[in-house]
Design a protein around this motif. Sequence first.
Motif, PDB file in Angstrom:
ATOM      1  N   GLY A   1       0.817  -1.209   0.000  1.00 51.29           N
ATOM      2  CA  GLY A   1       0.000   0.000   0.000  1.00 51.29           C
ATOM      3  C   GLY A   1       0.848   1.255   0.000  1.00 51.29           C
ATOM      4  N   ILE A   2       1.695   1.421   1.009  1.00 49.19           N
ATOM      5  CA  ILE A   2       2.549   2.604   1.107  1.00 49.19           C
ATOM      6  C   ILE A   2       3.608   2.591   0.008  1.00 49.19           C
ATOM      7  CG2 ILE A   2       4.120   3.892   2.594  1.00 49.19           C
ATOM      8  CD1 ILE A   2       1.291   3.918   3.574  1.00 49.19           C
ATOM      9  N   GLY A   3       4.108   1.388  -0.348  1.00 52.62           N
ATOM     10  CA  GLY A   3       5.142   1.290  -1.379  1.00 52.62           C
ATOM     11  C   GLY A   3       4.679   1.854  -2.709  1.00 52.62           C
ATOM     12  N   LYS A   4       3.427   1.570  -3.068  1.00 49.32           N
ATOM     13  CA  LYS A   4       2.889   2.089  -4.327  1.00 49.32           C
ATOM     14  C   LYS A   4       2.795   3.607  -4.296  1.00 49.32           C
ATOM     15  CE  LYS A   4      -1.014   1.509  -7.490  1.00 49.32           C
ATOM     16  NZ  LYS A   4      -2.324   0.851  -7.701  1.00 49.32           N
ATOM     17  N   LEU A   5       2.465   4.145  -3.138  1.00 47.55           N
ATOM     18  CA  LEU A   5       2.384   5.594  -2.989  1.00 47.55           C
ATOM     19  C   LEU A   5       3.745   6.242  -3.182  1.00 47.55           C
ATOM     20  CD1 LEU A   5       0.908   8.211  -2.169  1.00 47.55           C
ATOM     21  CD2 LEU A   5       1.371   7.609   0.215  1.00 47.55           C
ATOM     22  N   PHE A   6       4.775   5.694  -2.515  1.00 43.97           N
ATOM     23  CA  PHE A   6       6.123   6.250  -2.638  1.00 43.97           C
ATOM     24  C   PHE A   6       6.654   6.092  -4.067  1.00 43.97           C
ATOM     25  CE2 PHE A   6       6.413   6.069   2.039  1.00 43.97           C
ATOM     26  CZ  PHE A   6       6.970   7.310   2.258  1.00 43.97           C
ATOM     27  N   ASP A   7       6.336   4.973  -4.701  1.00 44.10           N
ATOM     28  CA  ASP A   7       6.766   4.764  -6.084  1.00 44.10           C
ATOM     29  C   ASP A   7       6.184   5.849  -6.992  1.00 44.10           C
ATOM     30  OD1 ASP A   7       8.066   2.975  -8.115  1.00 44.10           O
ATOM     31  OD2 ASP A   7       6.012   2.900  -8.875  1.00 44.10           O
ATOM     32  N   GLY A   8       4.907   6.164  -6.791  1.00 44.75           N
ATOM     33  CA  GLY A   8       4.281   7.224  -7.577  1.00 44.75           C
ATOM     34  C   GLY A   8       4.899   8.581  -7.310  1.00 44.75           C
ATOM     35  N   ILE A   9       5.248   8.847  -6.050  1.00 39.30           N
ATOM     36  CA  ILE A   9       5.874  10.132  -5.694  1.00 39.30           C
ATOM     37  C   ILE A   9       7.221  10.277  -6.382  1.00 39.30           C
ATOM     38  CG2 ILE A   9       6.906  11.429  -3.793  1.00 39.30           C
ATOM     39  CD1 ILE A   9       4.696  10.292  -1.996  1.00 39.30           C
TER      40      ILE A   9
ATOM     41  N   ALA B   1       4.450  13.021 -15.715  1.00 38.29           N
ATOM     42  CA  ALA B   1       4.365  13.582 -14.361  1.00 38.29           C
ATOM     43  C   ALA B   1       2.912  13.852 -13.981  1.00 38.29           C
ATOM     44  CB  ALA B   1       5.186  14.870 -14.281  1.00 38.29           C
ATOM     45  N   ASP B   2       2.123  14.373 -14.927  1.00 41.07           N
ATOM     46  CA  ASP B   2       0.697  14.619 -14.658  1.00 41.07           C
ATOM     47  C   ASP B   2      -0.027  13.303 -14.351  1.00 41.07           C
ATOM     48  OD1 ASP B   2       1.128  17.288 -15.121  1.00 41.07           O
ATOM     49  OD2 ASP B   2       0.451  17.225 -17.206  1.00 41.07           O
ATOM     50  N   TYR B   3       0.333  12.250 -15.091  1.00 40.36           N
ATOM     51  CA  TYR B   3      -0.290  10.936 -14.868  1.00 40.36           C
ATOM     52  C   TYR B   3       0.011  10.433 -13.456  1.00 40.36           C
ATOM     53  CZ  TYR B   3      -0.602   5.832 -14.870  1.00 40.36           C
ATOM     54  OH  TYR B   3      -0.865   4.538 -14.527  1.00 40.36           O
ATOM     55  N   TYR B   4       1.278  10.511 -13.044  1.00 38.67           N
ATOM     56  CA  TYR B   4       1.648  10.011 -11.723  1.00 38.67           C
ATOM     57  C   TYR B   4       1.099  10.905 -10.608  1.00 38.67           C
ATOM     58  CZ  TYR B   4       4.569   6.166 -13.233  1.00 38.67           C
ATOM     59  OH  TYR B   4       4.996   4.974 -13.754  1.00 38.67           O
ATOM     60  N   GLU B   5       0.929  12.182 -10.891  1.00 38.51           N
ATOM     61  CA  GLU B   5       0.317  13.064  -9.895  1.00 38.51           C
ATOM     62  C   GLU B   5      -1.127  12.640  -9.643  1.00 38.51           C
ATOM     63  OE1 GLU B   5      -0.412  17.838  -9.027  1.00 38.51           O
ATOM     64  OE2 GLU B   5       0.245  17.155 -11.009  1.00 38.51           O
ATOM     65  N   GLU B   6      -1.860  12.362 -10.722  1.00 39.03           N
ATOM     66  CA  GLU B   6      -3.252  11.915 -10.583  1.00 39.03           C
ATOM     67  C   GLU B   6      -3.324  10.543  -9.907  1.00 39.03           C
ATOM     68  OE1 GLU B   6      -7.166  11.018 -13.423  1.00 39.03           O
ATOM     69  OE2 GLU B   6      -5.386  12.012 -14.255  1.00 39.03           O
ATOM     70  N   ALA B   7      -2.420   9.625 -10.307  1.00 37.99           N
ATOM     71  CA  ALA B   7      -2.408   8.293  -9.705  1.00 37.99           C
ATOM     72  C   ALA B   7      -2.083   8.365  -8.214  1.00 37.99           C
ATOM     73  CB  ALA B   7      -1.393   7.404 -10.421  1.00 37.99           C
ATOM     74  N   THR B   8      -1.163   9.252  -7.848  1.00 33.51           N
ATOM     75  CA  THR B   8      -0.794   9.399  -6.437  1.00 33.51           C
ATOM     76  C   THR B   8      -1.935  10.010  -5.645  1.00 33.51           C
ATOM     77  OG1 THR B   8       1.524   9.697  -7.090  1.00 33.51           O
ATOM     78  CG2 THR B   8       0.919  10.359  -4.861  1.00 33.51           C
ATOM     79  N   ASP B   9      -2.666  10.962  -6.249  1.00 40.48           N
ATOM     80  CA  ASP B   9      -3.839  11.533  -5.582  1.00 40.48           C
ATOM     81  C   ASP B   9      -4.851  10.440  -5.251  1.00 40.48           C
ATOM     82  OD1 ASP B   9      -2.881  14.075  -5.593  1.00 40.48           O
ATOM     83  OD2 ASP B   9      -3.920  14.698  -7.417  1.00 40.48           O
ATOM     84  N   GLN B  10      -5.069   9.516  -6.199  1.00 44.26           N
ATOM     85  CA  GLN B  10      -6.006   8.420  -5.963  1.00 44.26           C
ATOM     86  C   GLN B  10      -5.495   7.483  -4.863  1.00 44.26           C
ATOM     87  OE1 GLN B  10      -6.554   6.578  -9.797  1.00 44.26           O
ATOM     88  NE2 GLN B  10      -7.757   8.274 -10.613  1.00 44.26           N
ATOM     89  N   ALA B  11      -4.179   7.222  -4.871  1.00 47.18           N
ATOM     90  CA  ALA B  11      -3.596   6.370  -3.829  1.00 47.18           C
ATOM     91  C   ALA B  11      -3.727   7.015  -2.451  1.00 47.18           C
ATOM     92  CB  ALA B  11      -2.130   6.093  -4.142  1.00 47.18           C
ATOM     93  N   ILE B  12      -3.565   8.339  -2.403  1.00 54.86           N
ATOM     94  CA  ILE B  12      -3.700   9.065  -1.138  1.00 54.86           C
ATOM     95  C   ILE B  12      -5.131   8.953  -0.614  1.00 54.86           C
ATOM     96  CG2 ILE B  12      -3.714  11.371  -0.115  1.00 54.86           C
ATOM     97  CD1 ILE B  12      -1.339  12.054  -1.923  1.00 54.86           C
ATOM     98  N   MET B  13      -6.101   9.123  -1.499  1.00 52.91           N
ATOM     99  CA  MET B  13      -7.500   9.022  -1.095  1.00 52.91           C
ATOM    100  C   MET B  13      -7.827   7.611  -0.597  1.00 52.91           C
ATOM    101  SD  MET B  13      -8.877  11.918  -1.241  1.00 52.91           S
ATOM    102  CE  MET B  13     -10.529  11.310  -0.902  1.00 52.91           C
TER     103      MET B  13
END
Length: 371
Positions: free
Chosen positions: A241-249, A336-348
């Motif tokens: 869970g957290i790993g995917k978030l950091f990978d996106g960041i 970068a825009d794609y990963y920003e959106e993906a990270t926003d979803q992971a955060i939610m």
Amino acid sequence: TGTVKAANEIEAEGLLVKHNLIALEIASEKGKAAFSINIHRKISAKDKAIFARQLSTMISAGLPLAKAIKVTSAQASNPQLKTIYQSIYKDLEEGLSFSNALARHPQTFDKVFVSVVNAGENTGKLDVVLKQLADQLENDNNFIGKVRGAMYYPGFILVALVGIGAYMLMVVIPQLKSIFDQAGAKLPIATRMLLAMSDFLRTKWWMVLVILIFLGVIFKYWASSSSGKKTKDQLQLKVPGIGKLFDGIYMYRFSKIMSMLIGAGVPLLDALKIGGSVMNNSLYEKSITKAASQVERGVPLSVQLSKDSVFPPFIGQMVAVGEETGQLDGVLSKVADYYEEATDQAIMTIYTLSEPAVLLLMGVGVAFLVF
């Protein structure tokens, strides 16, 4: 006889030559290092964004750079910022370029900031790149704010839970102990454990504090070592869970930095070296350094990234598209825009799951105390 601000004797001599002066002897001035260390502290991304945007506006309006710096320095309300801006202004007056003046404050202006400014000076588009820097810093600040915001709620609940538990053990439980003593009955093991914990915490609280401080110092020392940093960086990417978030960041940071540097005119090889040094993760830094060495040998960046297990296949494929179309900076910006959106979803997702998890943890703690 006089003084100039320079990183070394060679740079000092160069400054003198620019002013038609020939030095008979050059020596470093004693007793200034401690003061310079005190003023070179980090400032926030928001402060740097305001600084870049103000300069961009004034330069595009036709104001000379040195005058713009002087105006910015006069407007700065923070004494620390004012000192840094005044130092930059003096360096410009002594003949240094803007990028070199910024490079003297590495704790405030990182390599990305300095390199983009240097590229803007070389291409004559300083106002344009400063505006891009301001936009990027503001976007990064908002992005990091979202990540931290997702962690505030569970962090606050856990701190409150620990605080309430400590209050129960040190204040409430001792009052109940007298009732248990008067009853004279044999207490259950759970109650005896709780009373023992209460007695220990009330009488040996200083020992608990010393142990926590000691463990904190040990952890900080371990985390700053090469082996500890490597282990910590690996755990960031492997925790479910957290790993995917950091990978996106990290993918967002890599794509955004590379897009900005290449778009500003920084050569690809230099952009990779700069980007790797500001990733704040040893695994990605090692992979990017390896990619830079391969690019230097003539290997396309997309080929090396596709081979590296640290980078997702998506990155290598998109970089290949950018190389084929000659629009690598634009493609990386979209990545970068794609990963920003993906990270926003992971955060939610993390935020949504953390609420019932924290409530469950609180329930278990309260149930133990009641039992």
